[in-house]
Motif scaffolding. Structure first.
Motif, PDB file in Angstrom:
ATOM      1  N   ASP A 215      44.319  38.543  39.894  1.00  0.00           N
ATOM      2  CA  ASP A 215      43.047  38.554  39.148  1.00  0.00           C
ATOM      3  C   ASP A 215      43.284  38.491  37.647  1.00  0.00           C
ATOM      4  O   ASP A 215      42.586  37.774  36.915  1.00  0.00           O
ATOM      5  N   LEU A 225      36.715  40.027  36.538  1.00  0.00           N
ATOM      6  CA  LEU A 225      37.568  40.702  37.503  1.00  0.00           C
ATOM      7  C   LEU A 225      36.750  41.158  38.698  1.00  0.00           C
ATOM      8  O   LEU A 225      35.548  41.440  38.578  1.00  0.00           O
ATOM      9  N   LEU A 227      35.634  43.819  41.720  1.00  0.00           N
ATOM     10  CA  LEU A 227      35.393  45.262  41.707  1.00  0.00           C
ATOM     11  C   LEU A 227      36.683  46.013  42.007  1.00  0.00           C
ATOM     12  O   LEU A 227      36.982  47.029  41.364  1.00  0.00           O
ATOM     13  N   SER A 229      39.784  45.170  41.379  1.00  0.00           N
ATOM     14  CA  SER A 229      40.679  45.161  40.216  1.00  0.00           C
ATOM     15  C   SER A 229      40.186  46.103  39.130  1.00  0.00           C
ATOM     16  O   SER A 229      40.982  46.800  38.480  1.00  0.00           O
ATOM     17  N   LYS A 230      38.867  46.136  38.899  1.00  0.00           N
ATOM     18  CA  LYS A 230      38.316  47.035  37.891  1.00  0.00           C
ATOM     19  C   LYS A 230      38.603  48.491  38.235  1.00  0.00           C
ATOM     20  O   LYS A 230      39.011  49.285  37.369  1.00  0.00           O
ATOM     21  N   VAL A 234      41.118  50.809  35.905  1.00  0.00           N
ATOM     22  CA  VAL A 234      40.538  51.992  35.247  1.00  0.00           C
ATOM     23  C   VAL A 234      41.211  53.271  35.736  1.00  0.00           C
ATOM     24  O   VAL A 234      41.589  54.138  34.935  1.00  0.00           O
ATOM     25  N   PHE A 340      30.778  50.521  38.921  1.00  0.00           N
ATOM     26  CA  PHE A 340      30.609  49.292  38.148  1.00  0.00           C
ATOM     27  C   PHE A 340      29.421  48.457  38.660  1.00  0.00           C
ATOM     28  O   PHE A 340      29.513  47.256  38.860  1.00  0.00           O
TER      29      PHE A 340
END
Length: 447
Positions: A215, A225, A227, A229-230, A234, A340
């Motif tokens: 990604d 990106l 979800l 990967s986020k 984080v 997110f």
């Protein structure tokens, strides 16, 4: 490993993964027990060879003999190959050979790959495998280059190159094996920025997961990106930052660890010791010298571990984030868990809870068994059990002192930690059948 062999068996993908890893471990143990694998030609006792092979294949790093002095070059190469196979997965390696030989990947083999890579569907699974191989070799090549250039200042170039290759493979696959001798790991380079930053780059890259790396590299083309990967990025960044701060505060005045270093060394070591428990197993500080508060915090980091689809273990960052999301939703009186601006399905929450409870139960049972058989302090036993489950490899020095029963228990724990408790449960249970009816809803008081 010829993956078409498994397609002849009418086994579920989880069962094939369990048996496949077990076969690799047994073959590795057999080779490591042969005289040519040891430096003095005496041959390693089979139980110790089995422990070492399990540790390497599960990319853990716990050792009962010193890898740098006991094994010959041949033995160390065997360990490195087991680490590579264990980190990428034997199905990935089998697919590589199949692609090189231009053989067709069957539907059943794609299903096994889907399970091995922890994917939700088979779509693009072969393309992902190709990326996994390319990414892995690329990161290991860069790590080898940087390590070789640095080690060449301390040893002949040929030896520096060999050390560079071994430690690049070990650290990218989050294995934690080292060949510096005397169980020193990277303590000789505690304040060396090149070694520390290179090692952390490899550990983090291997622990993020290949989906996240893909990604990031295709960010411009995809214009965003996923979800997954986020959440991984984080949570990984948060754990590293919080971990570094906590370790810095707890160890700042400890003369045996950070106290003797300058400010640069303190900061560098704090970050390294925050990154390493995320299943890497390398250390620049002597673990046994850490304060108990730091040790307990490290246990928590080891239990959480790396991310799905990576070379690391633990319950995984996404599982931890899902549990945090559930707690936040409960406090806010919300029915849905939102991350997110995406709502998570209830099956994701139940899976996260199941993984956490099974993992916690495994660590508790192993700790109780070791407490009954090993004459060691409780914190050392809990640390060892969690390190084995999280496939971390950090130790307070009790691994070589384990009884034969303790070695067997830790070996089983490393094996379970690499595959994941849920995969083992699926492998041992028969196929689930769809229920034709539902019971009436009941209510109990919680809390």
């Amino acid at each position: 490993m010829n993956i078409s062999f498994f397609s002849l068996l009418k086994w579920s993908p989880p069962r094939i993964l369990v048996v496949g890893f077990a076969i690799i471990i047994m073959l590795g143990a057999l080779m490591l027990s042969l005289p040519f694998a040891s430096a003095d030609g005496s041959g390693l006792r089979f139980l110790d060879a089995l422990f070492t092979a399990t540790s390497a294949t599960s990319v853990t790093g716990l050792v009962v003999v010193d890898s740098g002095t006991y094994f010959s070059v041949a033995g160390q190469v065997i360990i490195m190959l087991l680490i590579q196979i264990g980190g990428l997965g034997f199905m990935t390696m089998g697919t590589l050979f199949a692609l090189v030989l231009k053989k067709r990947i069957s539907l059943r083999e794609r299903l096994i790959l889907q399970e091995a890579m922890n994917q939700g569907s088979m779509e693009g699974i072969i393309r992902l495998i190709r990326k996994v191989i390319v990414y892995s070799l690329s990161f290991e090549l860069v790590g080898t280059l940087l390590f070789t250039l640095r080690f060449a200042y301390d040893m002949p170039f040929g030896k520096a190159l060999y050390f560079g290759v071994f430690h690049a493979v070990s650290l990218f696959n989050n294995a934690g094996f080292d060949i510096f001798g005397d169980y020193r790991s990277l303590t000789l380079y505690v304040d060396d920025p090149i070694v520390n930053l290179t090692a952390m780059l490899l550990i983090i890259s291997g622990g993020l997961g290949f989906i996240v790396i893909s990604d990031l590299l295709e960010f411009r083309r995809r214009k965003g990106l996923s979800l997954h990967s986020k959440v991984v990025l984080v949570m990984t960044g948060s754990l590293i930052a919080v971990g570094a701060i906590v370790i810095f505060l707890f160890e700042f005045s400890n003369a045996l660890t950070l106290g003797s270093l300058d400010w640069g060394g303190k900061i560098l070591s704090s970050f390294f010791q925050s990154v390493s428990p995320r299943t890497a197993g390398a250390n620049t500080l002597n673990i046994a010298d850490l304060r108990q508060a730091t040790l307990f915090f490290t246990i928590i980091l080891m239990f959480i571990g790396a991310s799905p689809g990576s070379t690391g273990g633990g319950i995984k960052t996404t599982t931890f984030m899902t549990l945090i999301g559930a707690v936040v939703a409960m406090f806010r009186g919300k029915e849905d868990i939102v991350l997110f601006r995406f709502r998570l399905g209830k099956e994701r929450v139940l899976k996260a809870l199941t993984i956490t409870m099974l993992s916690l139960a495994l660590v508790v049972v192993v700790t109780m068994l070791l407490s009954a058989t090993e004459d060691q302090q409780f914190i050392k036993i809990l640390f060892e059990a969690t390190s084995a489950f999280g496939t971390v490899g950090l130790s307070m020095g009790i691994t070589p002192e384990l009884s034969d029963f303790g070695k067997i228990i830790i070996s089983i724990t490393m094996f379970a930690g690499r595959l994941g408790p849920l995969t083992l449960a699926y492998a041992l249970n028969p196929k689930a059948s769809k229920e034709l009816y539902r019971y009436p809803e009941g209510k109990i008081t919680i809390g």
